[in-house]
Scaffold this motif. Sequence first.
Motif, PDB file in Angstrom:
ATOM      1  N   SER A   1     170.706 132.441 179.667  1.00 52.44           N
ATOM      2  CA  SER A   1     171.749 131.874 180.525  1.00 52.44           C
ATOM      3  C   SER A   1     171.466 132.024 182.017  1.00 52.44           C
ATOM      4  O   SER A   1     172.044 131.305 182.824  1.00 52.44           O
ATOM      5  N   VAL A   2     170.564 132.944 182.399  1.00 53.52           N
ATOM      6  CA  VAL A   2     170.234 133.095 183.822  1.00 53.52           C
ATOM      7  C   VAL A   2     168.913 132.421 184.177  1.00 53.52           C
ATOM      8  O   VAL A   2     168.435 132.541 185.292  1.00 53.52           O
ATOM      9  N   GLY A   3     168.309 131.713 183.235  1.00 53.36           N
ATOM     10  CA  GLY A   3     167.120 130.919 183.532  1.00 53.36           C
ATOM     11  C   GLY A   3     165.792 131.559 183.217  1.00 53.36           C
ATOM     12  O   GLY A   3     164.757 131.005 183.568  1.00 53.36           O
ATOM     13  N   ASN A   4     165.784 132.720 182.570  1.00 54.81           N
ATOM     14  CA  ASN A   4     164.515 133.330 182.167  1.00 54.81           C
ATOM     15  C   ASN A   4     163.991 132.662 180.903  1.00 54.81           C
ATOM     16  O   ASN A   4     164.751 132.444 179.955  1.00 54.81           O
ATOM     17  N   ILE A   5     162.709 132.340 180.885  1.00 47.30           N
ATOM     18  CA  ILE A   5     162.107 131.669 179.735  1.00 47.30           C
ATOM     19  C   ILE A   5     161.938 132.672 178.592  1.00 47.30           C
ATOM     20  O   ILE A   5     161.342 133.734 178.764  1.00 47.30           O
ATOM     21  N   LEU A   6     162.451 132.323 177.419  1.00 49.92           N
ATOM     22  CA  LEU A   6     162.323 133.172 176.239  1.00 49.92           C
ATOM     23  C   LEU A   6     161.134 132.751 175.381  1.00 49.92           C
ATOM     24  O   LEU A   6     160.395 133.586 174.885  1.00 49.92           O
ATOM     25  N   VAL A   7     160.970 131.456 175.183  1.00 49.42           N
ATOM     26  CA  VAL A   7     159.861 130.895 174.402  1.00 49.42           C
ATOM     27  C   VAL A   7     159.459 129.590 175.073  1.00 49.42           C
ATOM     28  O   VAL A   7     160.318 128.835 175.524  1.00 49.42           O
ATOM     29  N   GLU A   8     158.170 129.329 175.123  1.00 45.53           N
ATOM     30  CA  GLU A   8     157.703 128.040 175.636  1.00 45.53           C
ATOM     31  C   GLU A   8     156.490 127.592 174.844  1.00 45.53           C
ATOM     32  O   GLU A   8     155.675 128.401 174.420  1.00 45.53           O
TER      33      GLU A   8
ATOM     34  N   TYR B   1     162.804 136.632 167.155  1.00 43.67           N
ATOM     35  CA  TYR B   1     161.785 135.939 167.939  1.00 43.67           C
ATOM     36  C   TYR B   1     160.611 135.453 167.085  1.00 43.67           C
ATOM     37  O   TYR B   1     160.221 134.291 167.156  1.00 43.67           O
ATOM     38  N   GLY B   2     160.041 136.311 166.271  1.00 49.57           N
ATOM     39  CA  GLY B   2     158.877 135.944 165.460  1.00 49.57           C
ATOM     40  C   GLY B   2     159.168 134.810 164.506  1.00 49.57           C
ATOM     41  O   GLY B   2     158.389 133.854 164.389  1.00 49.57           O
ATOM     42  N   THR B   3     160.287 134.887 163.824  1.00 52.01           N
ATOM     43  CA  THR B   3     160.659 133.845 162.873  1.00 52.01           C
ATOM     44  C   THR B   3     160.946 132.527 163.581  1.00 52.01           C
ATOM     45  O   THR B   3     160.575 131.458 163.097  1.00 52.01           O
ATOM     46  N   ILE B   4     161.585 132.607 164.746  1.00 56.10           N
ATOM     47  CA  ILE B   4     161.866 131.393 165.518  1.00 56.10           C
ATOM     48  C   ILE B   4     160.561 130.741 165.961  1.00 56.10           C
ATOM     49  O   ILE B   4     160.410 129.517 165.892  1.00 56.10           O
ATOM     50  N   CYS B   5     159.585 131.548 166.387  1.00 57.60           N
ATOM     51  CA  CYS B   5     158.285 130.994 166.782  1.00 57.60           C
ATOM     52  C   CYS B   5     157.586 130.329 165.602  1.00 57.60           C
ATOM     53  O   CYS B   5     156.978 129.261 165.757  1.00 57.60           O
ATOM     54  N   LEU B   6     157.659 130.931 164.420  1.00 58.37           N
ATOM     55  CA  LEU B   6     157.081 130.306 163.220  1.00 58.37           C
ATOM     56  C   LEU B   6     157.751 128.970 162.927  1.00 58.37           C
ATOM     57  O   LEU B   6     157.079 127.985 162.623  1.00 58.37           O
ATOM     58  N   CYS B   7     159.073 128.931 163.022  1.00 55.00           N
ATOM     59  CA  CYS B   7     159.809 127.676 162.801  1.00 55.00           C
ATOM     60  C   CYS B   7     159.370 126.621 163.802  1.00 55.00           C
ATOM     61  O   CYS B   7     159.117 125.471 163.434  1.00 55.00           O
ATOM     62  N   LEU B   8     159.283 127.013 165.056  1.00 54.33           N
ATOM     63  CA  LEU B   8     158.899 126.078 166.108  1.00 54.33           C
ATOM     64  C   LEU B   8     157.508 125.516 165.855  1.00 54.33           C
ATOM     65  O   LEU B   8     157.259 124.324 166.028  1.00 54.33           O
ATOM     66  N   ASP B   9     156.592 126.373 165.408  1.00 55.38           N
ATOM     67  CA  ASP B   9     155.235 125.917 165.106  1.00 55.38           C
ATOM     68  C   ASP B   9     155.195 124.975 163.909  1.00 55.38           C
ATOM     69  O   ASP B   9     154.337 124.097 163.837  1.00 55.38           O
ATOM     70  N   GLU B  10     156.099 125.135 162.972  1.00 56.64           N
ATOM     71  CA  GLU B  10     156.151 124.236 161.821  1.00 56.64           C
ATOM     72  C   GLU B  10     156.813 122.907 162.172  1.00 56.64           C
ATOM     73  O   GLU B  10     156.510 121.889 161.577  1.00 56.64           O
ATOM     74  N   ILE B  11     157.712 122.918 163.147  1.00 54.97           N
ATOM     75  CA  ILE B  11     158.408 121.693 163.528  1.00 54.97           C
ATOM     76  C   ILE B  11     157.538 120.833 164.442  1.00 54.97           C
ATOM     77  O   ILE B  11     157.396 119.637 164.232  1.00 54.97           O
ATOM     78  N   VAL B  12     156.964 121.442 165.476  1.00 53.30           N
ATOM     79  CA  VAL B  12     156.129 120.717 166.443  1.00 53.30           C
ATOM     80  C   VAL B  12     154.717 121.283 166.372  1.00 53.30           C
ATOM     81  O   VAL B  12     154.506 122.469 166.597  1.00 53.30           O
ATOM     82  N   TRP B  13     153.756 120.420 166.042  1.00 52.60           N
ATOM     83  CA  TRP B  13     152.362 120.845 165.934  1.00 52.60           C
ATOM     84  C   TRP B  13     151.496 119.948 166.813  1.00 52.60           C
ATOM     85  O   TRP B  13     151.465 118.741 166.621  1.00 52.60           O
ATOM     86  N   LYS B  14     150.843 120.545 167.779  1.00 52.77           N
ATOM     87  CA  LYS B  14     149.954 119.832 168.706  1.00 52.77           C
ATOM     88  C   LYS B  14     150.625 118.624 169.350  1.00 52.77           C
ATOM     89  O   LYS B  14     150.046 117.555 169.480  1.00 52.77           O
ATOM     90  N   GLY B  15     151.892 118.791 169.703  1.00 49.47           N
ATOM     91  CA  GLY B  15     152.603 117.745 170.412  1.00 49.47           C
ATOM     92  C   GLY B  15     153.217 116.669 169.544  1.00 49.47           C
ATOM     93  O   GLY B  15     153.729 115.680 170.064  1.00 49.47           O
ATOM     94  N   LEU B  16     153.187 116.837 168.243  1.00 46.36           N
ATOM     95  CA  LEU B  16     153.763 115.850 167.326  1.00 46.36           C
ATOM     96  C   LEU B  16     154.809 116.502 166.436  1.00 46.36           C
ATOM     97  O   LEU B  16     154.672 117.668 166.058  1.00 46.36           O
ATOM     98  N   LEU B  17     155.825 115.729 166.084  1.00 48.95           N
ATOM     99  CA  LEU B  17     156.838 116.212 165.154  1.00 48.95           C
ATOM    100  C   LEU B  17     156.211 116.304 163.773  1.00 48.95           C
ATOM    101  O   LEU B  17     155.741 115.306 163.225  1.00 48.95           O
ATOM    102  N   GLU B  18     156.187 117.494 163.214  1.00 47.89           N
ATOM    103  CA  GLU B  18     155.490 117.731 161.949  1.00 47.89           C
ATOM    104  C   GLU B  18     156.456 117.774 160.768  1.00 47.89           C
ATOM    105  O   GLU B  18     156.282 117.056 159.806  1.00 47.89           O
ATOM    106  N   ASN B  19     157.444 118.640 160.822  1.00 49.58           N
ATOM    107  CA  ASN B  19     158.373 118.825 159.702  1.00 49.58           C
ATOM    108  C   ASN B  19     159.809 118.711 160.188  1.00 49.58           C
ATOM    109  O   ASN B  19     160.156 119.252 161.234  1.00 49.58           O
ATOM    110  N   THR B  20     160.637 118.030 159.395  1.00 48.32           N
ATOM    111  CA  THR B  20     162.054 117.918 159.732  1.00 48.32           C
ATOM    112  C   THR B  20     162.952 118.445 158.618  1.00 48.32           C
ATOM    113  O   THR B  20     164.145 118.619 158.832  1.00 48.32           O
ATOM    114  N   GLU B  21     162.403 118.698 157.459  1.00 49.59           N
ATOM    115  CA  GLU B  21     163.206 119.125 156.315  1.00 49.59           C
ATOM    116  C   GLU B  21     163.440 120.629 156.358  1.00 49.59           C
ATOM    117  O   GLU B  21     162.494 121.416 156.417  1.00 49.59           O
ATOM    118  N   LYS B  22     164.711 121.034 156.302  1.00 50.95           N
ATOM    119  CA  LYS B  22     165.068 122.451 156.394  1.00 50.95           C
ATOM    120  C   LYS B  22     164.422 123.287 155.289  1.00 50.95           C
ATOM    121  O   LYS B  22     163.904 124.372 155.557  1.00 50.95           O
TER     122      LYS B  22
END
Length: 147
Positions: free
Chosen positions: A10-17, A111-132
């Motif tokens: 909420s104060v603008g610090n980057i958590l994940v990029e 944090y770790g699980t969120i990063c894994l999810c993010l890597d599964e959703i977006v891979w090399k700049g493309l939308l990879e997975n959308t199914e929960k």
Amino acid sequence: MILAVLFANSVGNILVERFHGVPSEERLQWRSFLVKLGADNLKGVKNEELLVACHKSVYIVYTVLGDVSIYVVGKDEYDELALSEVILVITSAVKDVCGKPPTERRFLDKYGTICLCLDEIVWKGLLENTEKDRIRRLIRLKPPTEF
């Protein structure tokens, strides 16, 4: 291409990029631009209410989820409509991992699980997975059963 996915508190610090195809010398400019954009526009916005911006021929879709702001930047075929789908998948995955809209502490605890999810959703700049269900299986680091 999806150029960036950023999470900030909420104060603008980057958590994940995650940047894709963005030169390292431009990343600081994008970070500061997105945080400033969020500071100017996200006050009083409801959870998961999508906001759209356009800057330098790229599209930006951003929202707030609990105490966390989420920004997705894309260009070419990833216009505001496609990015809204991407950000909905990301917010859904974060809510599943955290159990509810996250506080900053809960987000960092997962944090770790969120990063894994993010890597599964977006891979090399493309939308990879959308199914929960598929994302949930993939973050357990077990091979998928169906091909």
